[in-house]
Scaffold this active site. Sequence first.
Site, mmCIF file in Angstrom:
data_model
loop_
_atom_site.group_PDB
_atom_site.id
_atom_site.type_symbol
_atom_site.label_atom_id
_atom_site.label_comp_id
_atom_site.label_asym_id
_atom_site.label_seq_id
_atom_site.Cartn_x
_atom_site.Cartn_y
_atom_site.Cartn_z
ATOM 1 N N ALA A 105 0.829 -1.208 0.000
ATOM 2 C CA ALA A 105 0.000 0.000 0.000
ATOM 3 C C ALA A 105 0.863 1.257 0.000
ATOM 4 O O ALA A 105 0.383 2.350 0.234
ATOM 5 C CB ALA A 105 -0.919 -0.008 1.215
ATOM 6 N N ASP A 153 12.776 3.620 3.025
ATOM 7 C CA ASP A 153 11.874 2.836 3.874
ATOM 8 C C ASP A 153 12.596 2.167 5.040
ATOM 9 O O ASP A 153 12.126 2.217 6.174
ATOM 10 C CB ASP A 153 11.144 1.766 3.038
ATOM 11 C CG ASP A 153 10.153 2.388 2.065
ATOM 12 O OD1 ASP A 153 10.202 3.617 1.866
ATOM 13 O OD2 ASP A 153 9.335 1.647 1.488
#
Length: 322
Positions: A105, A153
């Site tokens: 997502a 990330d």
Amino acid sequence: MRVIRASAPGKIILFGEHFVVKGKPAIAVALSPRIHVLVREWDNDKLMVMSRDTGYRIVFEPDSLEVIESNGELLQLKKILEELKNKKTIKPAYIEITSEIPVAAGLGSSASLAVAFTAAYSKYIGLELSREEISRIAFEAEKIVHGKPSGIDNTIATFGGAILYEKGSFTRLRVGEIKDYFIIADTGVPRSTRKAVLQVLNLYEKYPEVLKHVYNAAEKIVREAEKALERADTVKIGELMNINHGLLSAIGVSGLELEQLVHIARRSGALGSKITGAGIGGSIIALASRDKVDRVYDALRRHAKRLIKASIDWEGVRIEEK
Ligand code: PMV
């Protein structure tokens, strides 16, 4: 029986997605939903990992790291075990993953998993890794999942807070005490980061003289946002999010469902809202003050496929021994 738990937060890109691909700065923020990894001793000579949410399972032979059982998922964990094997013996264990972060997502779930897994399992075998080392090992796993990741990330999942990413290097940003909430609303429209990036690059090729100004404006937004974050000026952060969204529309990564969520959020009282991540499909992010957050959440509920209410995570990776 020894049990080690570790967890790591997810992230959103707050400013600068797409423009970052051509060297402009971007800001990412760690958010409160986490992935948890629990490592437990067990009476077996294997190392088994299973995910409660997805049902994925992988079983390793600890000495050789041979994959004995797998459904083709979680293979990136082998890379982490290989890295750790260079430092210490790999021991049998039962490992369970639980996640508050939806997969695929744009919320950095694979990096959060890699960070939490590295932290929990290294502690279990008696290694004391620095945060830098945990992030580096998680990055190796990210290369397997994403091909050419930026490293945003795994860095944000390890350190928490907010980071500025620019031309391959990271700076941790000083952020004031922000007490407002982020709402992530998923359109349910499938998104492909690769497809979106290529589409934007093609548009740039076609209109470089026009788009270079859009890219420069995006950079100015990030510079303003750095100051606004430091002062915890959420009114300004919201306005800059709105402007950033306009630029993302200009480069063609918005769409009917995304616009709908963006405008519902604003109309119901959000300080700002924008696409987050690759766009075309995927999610928007809205910033809402404490007194408006429930109203914004309720307004989005009818139109979003999935909603997450989150605050900024300041801590990054967390290890607990029981
Ligand atoms: O939607 P995500 O989290 O995969 O974000 C993609 C961000 C881009 O800037 C569009 C691509 C990139 O690699 O930075």
